[in-house]
Design a protein around this motif. Structure first.
Motif, mmCIF file in Angstrom:
data_model
loop_
_atom_site.group_PDB
_atom_site.id
_atom_site.type_symbol
_atom_site.label_atom_id
_atom_site.label_comp_id
_atom_site.label_asym_id
_atom_site.label_seq_id
_atom_site.Cartn_x
_atom_site.Cartn_y
_atom_site.Cartn_z
ATOM 1 N N ASN A 175 87.821 -12.361 35.061
ATOM 2 C CA ASN A 175 87.248 -13.709 35.111
ATOM 3 C C ASN A 175 87.359 -14.310 36.515
ATOM 4 N N HIS A 176 87.238 -13.449 37.545
ATOM 5 C CA HIS A 176 87.489 -13.944 38.906
ATOM 6 C C HIS A 176 86.480 -14.987 39.350
ATOM 7 N N GLN A 177 85.249 -14.968 38.796
ATOM 8 C CA GLN A 177 84.280 -15.979 39.234
ATOM 9 C C GLN A 177 84.712 -17.388 38.830
ATOM 10 N N GLU A 178 85.337 -17.515 37.654
ATOM 11 C CA GLU A 178 85.787 -18.856 37.271
ATOM 12 C C GLU A 178 86.913 -19.325 38.190
ATOM 13 N N TYR A 179 87.803 -18.433 38.573
ATOM 14 C CA TYR A 179 88.861 -18.808 39.512
ATOM 15 C C TYR A 179 88.257 -19.220 40.858
ATOM 16 N N ASN A 180 87.243 -18.478 41.318
ATOM 17 C CA ASN A 180 86.558 -18.864 42.558
ATOM 18 C C ASN A 180 85.973 -20.265 42.424
ATOM 19 N N ALA A 181 85.267 -20.484 41.307
ATOM 20 C CA ALA A 181 84.578 -21.758 41.089
ATOM 21 C C ALA A 181 85.562 -22.918 40.995
ATOM 22 N N ARG A 182 86.670 -22.700 40.290
ATOM 23 C CA ARG A 182 87.651 -23.782 40.126
ATOM 24 C C ARG A 182 88.282 -24.169 41.459
ATOM 25 N N ALA A 183 88.452 -23.198 42.352
ATOM 26 C CA ALA A 183 89.001 -23.515 43.677
ATOM 27 C C ALA A 183 88.065 -24.451 44.430
ATOM 28 N N VAL A 184 86.755 -24.212 44.318
ATOM 29 C CA VAL A 184 85.769 -25.074 44.984
ATOM 30 C C VAL A 184 85.699 -26.426 44.295
ATOM 31 N N GLU A 185 85.735 -26.424 42.967
ATOM 32 C CA GLU A 185 85.709 -27.685 42.212
ATOM 33 C C GLU A 185 86.929 -28.538 42.543
ATOM 34 N N HIS A 186 88.098 -27.896 42.630
ATOM 35 C CA HIS A 186 89.340 -28.618 42.914
ATOM 36 C C HIS A 186 89.261 -29.354 44.252
ATOM 37 N N SER A 187 88.480 -28.818 45.181
ATOM 38 C CA SER A 187 88.329 -29.451 46.494
ATOM 39 C C SER A 187 87.274 -30.556 46.498
ATOM 40 N N GLY A 188 86.610 -30.743 45.368
ATOM 41 C CA GLY A 188 85.626 -31.815 45.266
ATOM 42 C C GLY A 188 84.222 -31.434 45.679
ATOM 43 N N ALA A 189 83.978 -30.126 45.887
ATOM 44 C CA ALA A 189 82.675 -29.680 46.396
ATOM 45 C C ALA A 189 81.744 -29.186 45.306
ATOM 46 N N ALA A 190 82.221 -29.123 44.060
ATOM 47 C CA ALA A 190 81.398 -28.554 42.989
ATOM 48 C C ALA A 190 81.793 -29.123 41.644
ATOM 49 N N VAL A 191 80.875 -28.965 40.693
ATOM 50 C CA VAL A 191 81.136 -29.210 39.275
ATOM 51 C C VAL A 191 80.962 -27.876 38.580
ATOM 52 N N VAL A 192 81.918 -27.487 37.750
ATOM 53 C CA VAL A 192 81.864 -26.209 37.047
ATOM 54 C C VAL A 192 81.440 -26.430 35.603
ATOM 55 N N ILE A 193 80.473 -25.643 35.155
ATOM 56 C CA ILE A 193 80.078 -25.598 33.753
ATOM 57 C C ILE A 193 80.276 -24.161 33.275
ATOM 58 N N ARG A 194 81.102 -23.957 32.294
ATOM 59 C CA ARG A 194 81.312 -22.608 31.780
ATOM 60 C C ARG A 194 80.040 -22.104 31.103
ATOM 61 N N ASP A 195 79.821 -20.802 31.206
ATOM 62 C CA ASP A 195 78.585 -20.206 30.713
ATOM 63 C C ASP A 195 78.358 -20.511 29.239
ATOM 64 N N ASN A 196 79.399 -20.468 28.431
ATOM 65 C CA ASN A 196 79.231 -20.701 26.991
ATOM 66 C C ASN A 196 79.071 -22.173 26.637
ATOM 67 N N GLU A 197 79.195 -23.042 27.617
ATOM 68 C CA GLU A 197 78.999 -24.484 27.413
ATOM 69 C C GLU A 197 77.711 -24.982 28.067
ATOM 70 N N LEU A 198 76.982 -24.056 28.695
ATOM 71 C CA LEU A 198 75.781 -24.447 29.426
ATOM 72 C C LEU A 198 74.604 -24.646 28.490
ATOM 73 N N ASN A 199 73.917 -25.761 28.650
ATOM 74 C CA ASN A 199 72.633 -25.988 27.981
ATOM 75 C C ASN A 199 71.816 -26.939 28.845
ATOM 76 N N GLY A 200 70.554 -27.109 28.487
ATOM 77 C CA GLY A 200 69.663 -27.925 29.292
ATOM 78 C C GLY A 200 70.112 -29.356 29.438
#
Length: 374
Positions: A300-325
Motif C-alpha cells: 500500500n505504498h501509494q497511500e503512504y506517499n499520498a498521506r505524506a503529501v496530504e500531511h503537508s497541506g498540498a493534497a487531499v486524499v480520497i481512497r479508491d474504494n471511497e471514490l465516486n463522482g
C-alpha cells in the motif's frame, strides 16, 4: 566516469535511473551501462534512450523480509555471477540501483567486488529489494524523509534525503507552451486528470459525473487523460449524456499525453494516483492535488506517499474504494472555488518540491565514486 545502472520492471524504477544518469552526464563525461531483464520495461525503454543494455535472469522476491528471500538470493547465484562478470568487464566507478528485483544481484555483486554502490528509493515504504540491499551498499538516496525510519538503524547513517529525480523538461516547460500545445484556454483554470500511462478505471468512472457537472463552465477546463484502453469507453459514455467534448468549450480528453511536462506547466490542480515520480513532478511545479492512491500497490505504498503529501497541506486524499463522482465534484469545488485554499495548497506543494533532486543524487554518486564522503 564509468557508471553501471540497474533498475527495472516498471517505469517508476527505470525513468528515475535515466534521469540520474542524464544529470551525471551534465556533470562530466560518462560511459553508461544499464543492466536489466528481458521481461521488464527496460528492455524496450533503455535502448530507445540511447544507452547500452545488458540482460540478466533474475527471480523476484517476496514483498517482506523472509527466509524465502534469503533462499532465493542463493538460488539466483547465476545472476550474481553474471553480474560480477559484467562488472569485471565494464569496470564501473560506481554501481547505482533504482529499485526492482534486478537490482539485487547487480548491487550485491558490486558490493562483493568492493565497487562503490548506491541505491535510490522513491517511496515512503521502501521496496523489499532496497531494504535488503541497504545493508550492503555505501549510500542510500530517498525521496521522502518518512522513508528513513523504514530502514534498519545501521543503514540510516548512509541515507541522503534527496527527493525524487524528475525530468529536466518538467521544470523548463512554460504555461504558454502548454496552453498552445494542448489547445487550452489561457483564461481558465486547468484541472489535469491522469491515472498514469494505463489509466485508472475508478478515476475515469468518477470523472463521468465530473464532466457532466462542469461542462460549459467559463472558469474551469478539464484536461482528462484516460489511458488508451479506457478512451473510447469514456468518450462514448459522455456522448450518451449529450456531451461532445470537442464542442464543449472546456473538456479535453486524451488517451495518452506525450507532452506531460507542458500539461503540468499549465495545470492549477491535478487528480492523480500517488506514484512517487508523479508526486515529485507535481510538487516540483507546486501543483495542488487530489490523490487517489492505487489500492493494490505493494505494501500500500501509494497511500503512504499520498498521506505524506496530504500531511503537508498540498493534497487531499480520497481512497479508491471511497471514490465516486459526487465526492470528487465536492472536493474540486472546495479547492477551485476558494482562491485562498488553492493558493495555500500550491505554496505547500512547492515547499515539498525537490526540482534539483537528480543533480543532488548525481553529485553524491560522483563524490562516492571519487572516494569522497558527502
Amino acid at each position: 566516469m564509468r557508471v553501471m545502472m540497474s533498475g527495472g520492471g516498471t517505469g517508476g524504477h527505470i525513468y528515475p535511473a535515466v534521469t540520474i544518469v542524464r544529470a551525471m552526464e551534465r556533470l562530466g563525461p560518462c560511459e553508461i551501462l544499464f543492466v536489466g531483464t528481458q521481461q521488464g520495461l527496460e528492455a524496450d525503454i533503455i535502448p530507445k534512450e540511447g544507452f547500452r543494455l545488458e540482460l540478466i535472469t533474475v527471480k523476484g522476491f517476496e514483498r517482506r523480509l523472509s527466509w524465502a528471500n534469503i533462499k532465493n538470493l542463493c538460488s539466483t547465484a547465476g545472476s550474481v555471477w553474471r553480474s560480477m562478470q559484467l562488472i569485471r568487464e565494464f569496470k564501473p566507478d560506481i554501481v547505482i540501483g533504482t529499485g526492482g528485483y534486478v537490482c539485487g544481484p547487480v548491487l550485491l555483486a558490486a558490493s562483493l567486488l568492493r565497487v562503490p554502490t548506491m541505491i535510490q528509493e522513491q517511496n515512503v515504504i521502501p521496496g523489499i529489494t532496497n531494504r535488503i540491499l541497504a545493508r550492503f551498499v555505501d549510500k542510500i538516496a530517498v525521496g521522502y524523509q518518512e522513508a528513513v525510519q523504514h530502514f534498519s538503524p545501521g543503514s540510516q547513517k548512509k541515507i541522503l534525503v534527496s527527493g525524487n529525480p524528475i525530468r529536466s523538461e518538467v521544470m523548463t516547460a512554460t504555461r504558454e507552451e502548454g496552453v498552445a500545445a494542448l489547445q487550452l484556454s489561457a483564461h481558465k483554470r486547468t484541472v489535469l486528470i491522469s491515472g498514469g500511462s494505463r489509466g485508472a478505471r475508478s478515476i475515469n468512472q468518477a470523472m463521468l459525473s465530473v464532466h457532466r457537472h462542469f461542462v460549459g463552465r467559463e472558469d474551469i477546463q478539464l484536461l482528462h487523460v484516460t489511458g488508451q484502453s479506457e478512451y473510447n469507453n469514456i468518450v462514448g459514455n459522455l456522448k450518451k449524456y449529450g456531451i461532445d467534448e470537442k464542442n464543449s468549450g472546456n473538456i479535453i480528453i486524451k488517451p495518452y499525453l506525450y507532452n506531460m511536462p507542458q500539461a503540468l506547466a499549465c495545470s492549477d490542480l491535478a487528480i492523480f494516483r500517488a506514484g512517487a515520480i508523479g508526486l515529485a513532478e507535481l510538487t516540483a511545479r507546486g501543483i495542488p492535488a487530489i490523490l487517489v492512491p492505487y489500492p493494490y500497490a505493494a505494501e500500500n505504498h501509494q497511500e503512504y506517499n499520498a498521506r505524506a503529501v496530504e500531511h503537508s497541506g498540498a493534497a487531499v486524499v480520497i481512497r479508491d474504494n471511497e471514490l465516486n463522482g459526487d465526492k470528487l465534484i465536492a472536493v474540486i469545488e472546495q479547492i477551485m472555488g476558494n482562491t485562498a485554499v488553492l493558493s495555500d495548497m500550491a505554496v505547500a506543494s512547492k515547499a515539498l518540491g525537490r526540482p534539483e533532486a537528480a543533480v543532488e543524487i548525481a553529485r553524491a554518486a560522483v563524490n562516492l565514486a571519487a572516494g569522497k564522503h558527502s
